[in-house]
Scaffold this active site. Structure first.
Site, PDB file in Angstrom:
ATOM      1  N   CYS A  53       0.820  -1.205   0.000  1.00 11.17           N
ATOM      2  CA  CYS A  53       0.000   0.000   0.000  1.00 11.17           C
ATOM      3  C   CYS A  53       0.866   1.272   0.000  1.00 11.17           C
ATOM      4  O   CYS A  53       1.718   1.446  -0.862  1.00 11.17           O
ATOM      5  CB  CYS A  53      -0.946  -0.060   1.200  1.00 11.17           C
ATOM      6  SG  CYS A  53      -2.338   1.065   1.161  1.00 11.17           S
ATOM      7  N   HIS A  54       0.656   2.152   0.964  1.00 13.14           N
ATOM      8  CA  HIS A  54       1.400   3.417   1.049  1.00 13.14           C
ATOM      9  C   HIS A  54       2.794   3.261   1.655  1.00 13.14           C
ATOM     10  O   HIS A  54       3.558   4.214   1.697  1.00 13.14           O
ATOM     11  CB  HIS A  54       0.604   4.441   1.861  1.00 13.14           C
ATOM     12  CG  HIS A  54      -0.571   4.995   1.128  1.00 13.14           C
ATOM     13  ND1 HIS A  54      -1.767   4.319   1.033  1.00 13.14           N
ATOM     14  CD2 HIS A  54      -0.725   6.136   0.434  1.00 13.14           C
ATOM     15  CE1 HIS A  54      -2.615   5.029   0.321  1.00 13.14           C
ATOM     16  NE2 HIS A  54      -2.011   6.138  -0.061  1.00 13.14           N
TER      17      HIS A  54
END
Length: 181
Positions: free
Chosen positions: A106-107
């Protein structure tokens, strides 16, 4: 595959995506690895959905030499705070310097951009990071899981089953000569 005797570091802080910490943690420990939560500050950290976990070691006190692999959970707030923490960035980079497996979802890729380790690498992330990764020299692809010389990356919690399987596999394989900063 057994990870008995393997030591896996998880680097996170408040605002992490709960399942992106707990699911890989469960996957590696189920295979016999020990897991350690590292954060910039001691005490406890809280995920964006309320999961609390005690910090085992601060990023200022941790070294890559203590571990066999690193996992970077996502979460916008988590990744944004970690990419501003010099000890956390240095720790992440050290895993690449030592050719050790790293899983990022993800991030969490923001941390790797800041660590200067994505140039020339192929990976995936949450789609909103694709321009950031390309600007840092990476090849971004929209796939469930990508493995590039010991670097395992995935997009979202939906990808966790594939991510976990590849993280376990790469840790089991050990160091990768192509895993470099």
């Amino acid at each position: 595959m057994t990870l008995s005797g393997s030591r896996v570091a998880f680097l996170a802080t408040d605002g992490f995506e709960d399942s992106e910490l707990t699911s890989p943690w469960d996957a590696v420990t189920a295979e016999g690895a020990s897991a350690t939560l590292i954060a910039p500050d001691g005490g406890k950290i809280t995920g964006k959905n309320g999961h609390e976990q005690s910090v085992d070691l601060t990023s200022a006190d941790a070294t890559a030499e203590q571990f066999d692999a690193l996992v970077l959970p996502g979460g916008v707030v988590n990744a944004d705070h970690l990419r501003l923490d010099k000890p956390s960035i240095g720790l992440a980079r050290a895993f690449f310097d030592q050719h050790k497996p790293v899983g990022v979802i993800c991030h969490g890729a923001w941390i790797l951009i800041e660590a200067g380790v994505v140039d020339g690498r192929t990976l995936t992330s949450y789609p909103s990071l694709q321009t950031d990764l390309r600007n840092a020299g990476a090849t971004w692809v929209d796939e469930e899981v990508v493995v590039d010389e010991g670097l395992v990356s995935s997009r979202t919690p939906d990808d966790l089953p594939a991510f976990n399987a590849k993280v376990v596999e790469e840790i089991g394989e050990g160091t990768h000569a192509g895993q470099t900063a």
